[in-house]
Design an enzyme around this catalytic site. Structure first.
Site, short mmCIF file in Angstrom:
data_model
loop_
_atom_site.label_atom_id
_atom_site.label_comp_id
_atom_site.label_asym_id
_atom_site.label_seq_id
_atom_site.Cartn_x
_atom_site.Cartn_y
_atom_site.Cartn_z
CB THR A 171 -6.47 18.45 -1.35
OG1 THR A 171 -6.59 17.64 -2.54
CG2 THR A 171 -6.30 17.55 -0.14
N GLY A 172 -7.23 21.46 -2.27
CA GLY A 172 -7.38 22.45 -3.32
C GLY A 172 -8.83 22.86 -3.49
N GLY A 173 -9.55 22.92 -2.38
CA GLY A 173 -10.98 23.18 -2.42
C GLY A 173 -11.36 24.64 -2.44
CB SER A 202 -9.90 28.24 -6.75
OG SER A 202 -8.69 27.50 -6.88
N GLY A 203 -11.69 26.55 -8.49
CA GLY A 203 -11.78 25.62 -9.59
C GLY A 203 -12.61 24.39 -9.32
CB ILE A 204 -12.09 20.87 -10.42
CG1 ILE A 204 -12.26 21.07 -11.93
CG2 ILE A 204 -12.59 19.49 -10.00
CD1 ILE A 204 -11.44 20.11 -12.78
N GLY A 205 -11.97 21.88 -7.38
CA GLY A 205 -12.05 21.57 -5.96
C GLY A 205 -13.18 22.31 -5.27
CB SER A 249 -6.42 15.08 -16.39
OG SER A 249 -6.57 15.85 -17.57
CE1 TYR A 258 -2.20 18.72 -14.92
CE2 TYR A 258 -3.17 17.79 -16.91
CZ TYR A 258 -3.31 18.31 -15.64
OH TYR A 258 -4.56 18.41 -15.08
#
Length: 257
Positions: free
Chosen positions: A14-16, A18-21, A139, A152
């Site tokens: 999921t959230g793949g 951009s970024g870490i995904g 995190s 967060y």
């Protein structure tokens, strides 16, 4: 990767887009898995697919919607039958002073980072094979007490706790659940969510690198490599843990005296 240890496996990130995904999706593809990525914006998903290649597919979805994630599961079931790996990565949040926390900010942060993880895993349970691997994105902020990151950090502490509880919930199905806790990994979110300029990001990277024993910040590939490890049989005797991938930042202080 020289040896495709995930060849024949089907993964969801999921959230793949951009970024870490995206880094994790790329690592999983390189390890031989067929990878589904989700995100809210189709244009970004299509751009990610252009790099990931033929061994990846995109489904537009909002992780905070149970209905949307159930649709994702149905698409995967129709196209691939079952699922072997879940990386519940989608999340985000920006620092805010305690005095300025609003109900809207609280709800938005918990909805994406906690409810989104819950609905992702819950929706995939019917298609997850026995012996599958679930990885949750936590995190290091959950342990650091950083100024302005209270809400967060609380969401990421919740994610870490879910990994432990779900390990017990799913042990009869031999499904392993682990959390990966990234350290400093500069992504698009530094600009889009935290409002930093390119120069501010670079100044922060230069500063924080002196406090990280390996002497640099992390990359999406660093986290992706950890996800591949937790997804593979190499970690078959590992479940319920939090794997910290931060260059030693939280365990060893390497700053100047």
């Amino acid at each position: 990767m020289e040896f495709q240890k995930l060849k024949g496996k089907v993964a969801l990130v999921t959230g793949g887009n951009s970024g870490i995904g995206f880094g994790a999706a790329k690592s999983l593809v390189e390890a031989g898995a067929f990878v589904y990525i989700t995100g809210r914006r189709m244009t970004q998903l299509e751009a990610a697919l252009a790099t990931l290649g033929d061994n990846a597919s995109a489904i537009q979805a909002d992780v905070t919607s149970k209905e949307a994630m159930e649709h994702v599961a149905q698409v995967i079931k129709t196209e691939r039958g079952t699922l072997d790996i879940v990386f519940a990565n989608a999340g985000g949040g920006n620092p805010i002073p305690l005095e300025e926390v609003t109900e809207e900010y609280f709800d938005k942060t918990f909805n994406v980072n906690v409810k989104g993880v819950l609905f992702t895993v819950q929706a995939m349970l019917p298609i997850l094979k026995k012996g599958s691997s679930i990885i949750l994105n936590a995190s290091i902020t959950a342990d650091m007490g950083l100024q302005g990151f209270g809400i967060y950090a609380a969401t990421k502490a919740a994610v870490r706790s879910l990994a432990r509880s779900w390990t017990t919930d799913l042990k009869d199905r031999k499904i392993r659940v682990n959390a990966v806790s990234p350290g400093v990994v500069p992504t698009e979110g530094y600009r889009t969510e935290q409002g930093m300029t390119e120069q501010q990001v670079q100044d922060y990277v230069d500063h924080v690198s002196t406090e990280i024993p390996v002497g640099r910040v992390g990359t999406g590939q660093d986290i992706g490599n950890a996800v591949v490890f937790l997804a593979s049989d190499d970690s078959s005797f590992i479940t319920g843990i939090e794997l910290t991938v931060d260059g030693g930042q939280t365990m060893v202080y390497a700053g100047k005296n």
